[in-house]
Motif scaffolding. Structure first.
Motif, PDB file in Angstrom:
ATOM      1  N   GLY A  27       4.192  40.240 -96.745  1.00 22.05           N
ATOM      2  CA  GLY A  27       4.444  39.586 -95.465  1.00 22.05           C
ATOM      3  C   GLY A  27       4.908  40.519 -94.370  1.00 22.05           C
ATOM      4  O   GLY A  27       5.475  40.058 -93.368  1.00 22.05           O
ATOM      5  N   LYS A  28       4.666  41.826 -94.520  1.00 22.72           N
ATOM      6  CA  LYS A  28       5.059  42.769 -93.484  1.00 22.72           C
ATOM      7  C   LYS A  28       4.261  42.499 -92.200  1.00 22.72           C
ATOM      8  O   LYS A  28       3.090  42.139 -92.246  1.00 22.72           O
ATOM      9  N   GLU A  29       4.908  42.705 -91.080  1.00 25.05           N
ATOM     10  CA  GLU A  29       4.302  42.354 -89.789  1.00 25.05           C
ATOM     11  C   GLU A  29       3.126  43.260 -89.437  1.00 25.05           C
ATOM     12  O   GLU A  29       3.109  44.445 -89.762  1.00 25.05           O
ATOM     13  N   ASP A  30       2.163  42.653 -88.730  1.00 27.87           N
ATOM     14  CA  ASP A  30       1.026  43.356 -88.106  1.00 27.87           C
ATOM     15  C   ASP A  30       0.021  43.925 -89.107  1.00 27.87           C
ATOM     16  O   ASP A  30      -0.818  44.747 -88.730  1.00 27.87           O
ATOM     17  N   PHE A  31       0.088  43.500 -90.360  1.00 28.49           N
ATOM     18  CA  PHE A  31      -0.969  43.855 -91.298  1.00 28.49           C
ATOM     19  C   PHE A  31      -2.049  42.776 -91.271  1.00 28.49           C
ATOM     20  O   PHE A  31      -1.801  41.635 -90.888  1.00 28.49           O
TER      21      PHE A  31
END
Length: 739
Positions: free
Chosen positions: A201-205
């Motif tokens: 859920g890391k951002e911008d992937f």
């Protein structure tokens, strides 16, 4: 302008006849092969089973730092856009019909290809049908990569040509290493890390499935546009081997994360891996007893292929042959001291990676494949070696047991490979550059980058003068001289505290190796653990040389250089010597001094040596005072190749632009030196080094005195001061103007 010196190696009549006979035989065999391959499809389309072995049973768990997350996010985005920075190209979007920046004054224009239509026009007739079938499996929004292109110069090789008909080195500026480097596909592993981080859920992937789809599409794109044995990317078996190993590792890493692939893709994939194995086994890059990192790469790549493919009589032979040859090559290509026999600190890294991964995979083999190795004998291996045209060192043949996969000497040498890497590392965590550096790698699991602006990158690198990105954009600049990850990987075996201190940060490389060996390796008792030793033989100057030096001093045939320090240089000073490689190292808290002095590498051939005998790298109080200029280029511009490996480019004794060792003629001469130097360490103590060489026809000497507040370098045999070389290359294709 002549790029080479005049003198040619003198051969005996018998050697000349033998050489001509071998060349004629090779030409006939290649012509016969090309004729056969042009008459039918070269793609394999059947295999007894298409199921590839699962080696990594558990997923890799790694706590990514903030910088690693940012790097993975931005690199994977660049790669999804098919933008690559390879061999000094800068980040460029690789596609058909692109306009390339050129390299120095050389620029080519490739023929226009209508990519809106069927690009199978680039494929030879007999391979078109299968190529089209594979292309139909690629997702509709995928943009094809032009795999044939030197995207620096714009030169393009014909993909319809049989590999044996591909020529290179004749057109200035054209660098065949560029498409080869891209075809290794070492960037694919970044899609695995991006997939993992996206799932967290890391951002911008992107959506996780996008990274899997891109892996599949790029592999299918390559297979469809590079039929076996046709085009530029089948010329060099080394690159074939590295590509196959990278595909297999990434495929296995994805599966360890729970990814499943379609039966259709797995069939095409396993067949192509098989084609890679066949090509390597039948085109080994070894000439009799002459071998190098190419042959080692062939062997390791073949072992990967045999380890993953289902067992047949053919793959069984590959498995056994590659396993035994990997042990032979550890013995032949690494000295007892741990240093690599090619005498290049950068190639030590490449061959060290090969040694690391083939060893880890040996421990990771499933039991049924280990049993195959147990039943293989020296007579079987000797028969194969004779067919291949080289001799077996029977003393190195290893019969594996339940308890030992590799012999003790082999494991000791693996540990010493890491020790050598530690020794050649300067305080800034970068290695010294003695010998060639082509930025070559086996895997690039998590390369080390520094984040620059485009503006800053263009200010630093002359090779980026025509780079067209906006000045305020990010520029990820790979550090090819930081080799800590290699030590981290090897330390998965040995778990040494000193190696951990050297590495400093958690390493994915270490996690992958641990995932492969799965605790099967019986590491040494930590209480009896070997620590890095100062393997120094104290030597004293003989009377004859002492008198000769005094005579030269009286004749004013000497020059002195003094480098002061504000600190105590000799406090806790350590000395390490690697006489086989030819490097002597002094280090303390405030000093790092490495001196090159020894024989030419590759058993005297000098394939990756420079004319750098008695040259050095020097760091005082954390400041780099003297550093090696690096390599820059190989065949693309032979003149620059020779400039960067010349005597005048190095901080060593110079006499009227003479070369220490002469260059041989022609394209092969770019990777050979005729040894005249016969360098020798004459005196070695805790505060003095003295060496000599005979490269100018008479003996010249260098004396280095290490004092508490300064370093004094005294050169005897010339009164010519060393001219400052104005350029520096920290990786292949990169060039920096020094102030």
């Amino acid at each position: 302008m002549s790029y080479y010196v005049k003198k040619v190696k003198e051969l005996t009549p018998k050697e000349i006849v033998g050489k001509i006979t071998r060349k004629i035989k090779q030409k006939v065999l290649k012509r016969t092969e090309a004729l056969k391959d042009s008459g039918a499809s070269t793609y394999s389309q059947t295999l007894n089973t298409y199921e590839i072995e699962r080696i990594l049973s558990d997923s890799i768990v790694h706590d990514f730092s903030k910088m690693e997350i940012l790097q993975t996010k931005e690199l994977s985005t660049l790669y999804l856009n098919h933008s690559f920075d390879l061999l000094g190209s800068g980040w460029i979007n690789i596609k058909y019909n692109m306009i390339c920046n050129g390299i120095e004054e050389f620029k080519y224009k490739a023929p226009i290809v209508d990519v809106s239509e069927d690009i199978s026009c680039l494929i030879n007739k007999k391979n078109k049908l299968y190529s089209k079938k594979i292309r139909n499996m690629i997702t509709s929004n995928y943009s094809p990569i032009d795999w044939r292109l030197d995207f620096k110069s714009g030169y393009c090789w014909d993909s319809k040509l049989h590999y044996s008909q591909i020529r290179y080195g004749q057109d200035l500026g054209a660098d065949i290493k560029v498409p080869w480097e891209l075809s290794r596909m070492q960037h694919l592993v970044q899609y695995v890390w991006a997939y993992m981080l996206a799932n967290q859920g890391k951002e911008d992937f992107k959506e996780p499935e996008i990274y899997v789809a891109e892996f599949q599409d790029e592999v299918l794109d390559f297979i469809s546009m590079n039929p076996p044995k046709f085009g530029v990317n089948w010329v060099c078996a080394m690159d074939v081997a590295i590509r196959a190993a990278n595909w297999l590792l990434v495929y296995d890493l994805f599966r360890a994360q729970g990814v499943t692939f379609t039966e259709e893709f797995e069939k095409v994939f396993s067949l192509s891996i098989y084609d890679h194995g066949k090509f390597i086994y039948n085109h080994l890059e070894r000439n009799g007893e002459v071998r190098n990192n190419h042959y080692y790469s062939n062997i390791v790549g073949l072992f990967f292929i045999a380890a993953y493919l289902p067992i047949t009589e053919e793959t069984k032979e590959w498995l056994c042959f590659a396993f035994q040859e990997s042990i032979q090559e550890m013995h032949a290509q690494f000295y007892d001291e741990g240093a690599n026999f090619e005498h290049s600190t950068a190639y030590h890294r490449l061959s060290g990676e090969l040694a690391l991964y083939v060893t880890a995979l040996g421990y990771a083999l499933p039991e049924h494949k280990k049993n195959i190795l147990k039943n293989y004998n020296v007579e079987q291996h000797n028969i194969i070696c004779k067919k291949k045209g080289f001799n077996l060192n029977a003393s190195c043949f290893w019969k594996i047991t339940d308890r030992k996969i590799f012999p003790d000497w082999y494991i000791d040498r693996l540990e010493k490979i890491a020790e050598f890497t530690v020794a050649i590392t300067k305080p800034n965590k970068e290695i010294i550059q003695f010998g060639d550096n082509d930025s070559g790698r086996f895997f690039k699991v998590q390369p080390i980058y520094q984040l620059l602006s485009v503006k800053k990158a263009k200010e630093v690198y002359l090779n980026l003068q025509n780079y067209s990105a906006r000045d305020d954009e990010n520029y990820w600049d790979e550090n090819f001289l930081d080799h800590r990850y290699l030590v981290a990987g090897i330390n998965a075996f040995f778990e040494r505290d000193d190696f951990d201190r050297y590495v400093e940060v958690p390493s994915i490389e270490n996690k992958i190796i641990k995932g492969l060996i799965k605790g099967n390796f019986n590491k040494k008792d930590k209480n009896n653990q070997q620590v890095m030793i100062n393997n120094v033989l104290i030597k004293s100057l003989n009377k004859e040389d002492e008198e000769r030096i005094q005579s030269l001093r009286k004749q004013s045939q000497f020059v002195e250089y003094v480098y002061p320090s504000n600190s105590n240089l000799v406090e806790n000073l350590k000395v390490v010597s690697y006489p086989n490689f030819g490097v002597y190292i002094y280090s303390s808290k405030n000093l790092y001094l490495a001196i090159k002095c020894g024989p030419l590498g590759s058993n005297g051939k000098g394939s990756h040596d420079h004319n750098d005998q008695l040259s050095l790298e020097l760091v005082i109080d954390g400041k780099e005072i003297i550093k090696d200029p690096g390599t820059y280029l190989y065949t693309a511009i032979p003149e620059k190749r020779n400039v960067f490996r010349s005597t005048n480019a190095h901080f060593t004794i110079q006499i009227n632009n003479k070369e220490q060792n002469e260059y041989y003629q022609g394209l092969p001469g770019l990777f050979m030196l005729k040894e005249s130097t016969k360098s020798e360490c004459l005196e070695l103590s805790s505060i003095r080094f003295m060496g000599c060489h005979n490269g100018f026809g008479t003996k010249v000497y260098r004396v280095i005195d290490i004092m508490s507040d300064r370093i004094v370098i005294s050169d005897y045999g010339s009164n010519q001061r060393i001219a400052h070389f104005n350029y520096y290359s920290n990786g292949y294709g990169r060039i920096i103007k020094l102030k």
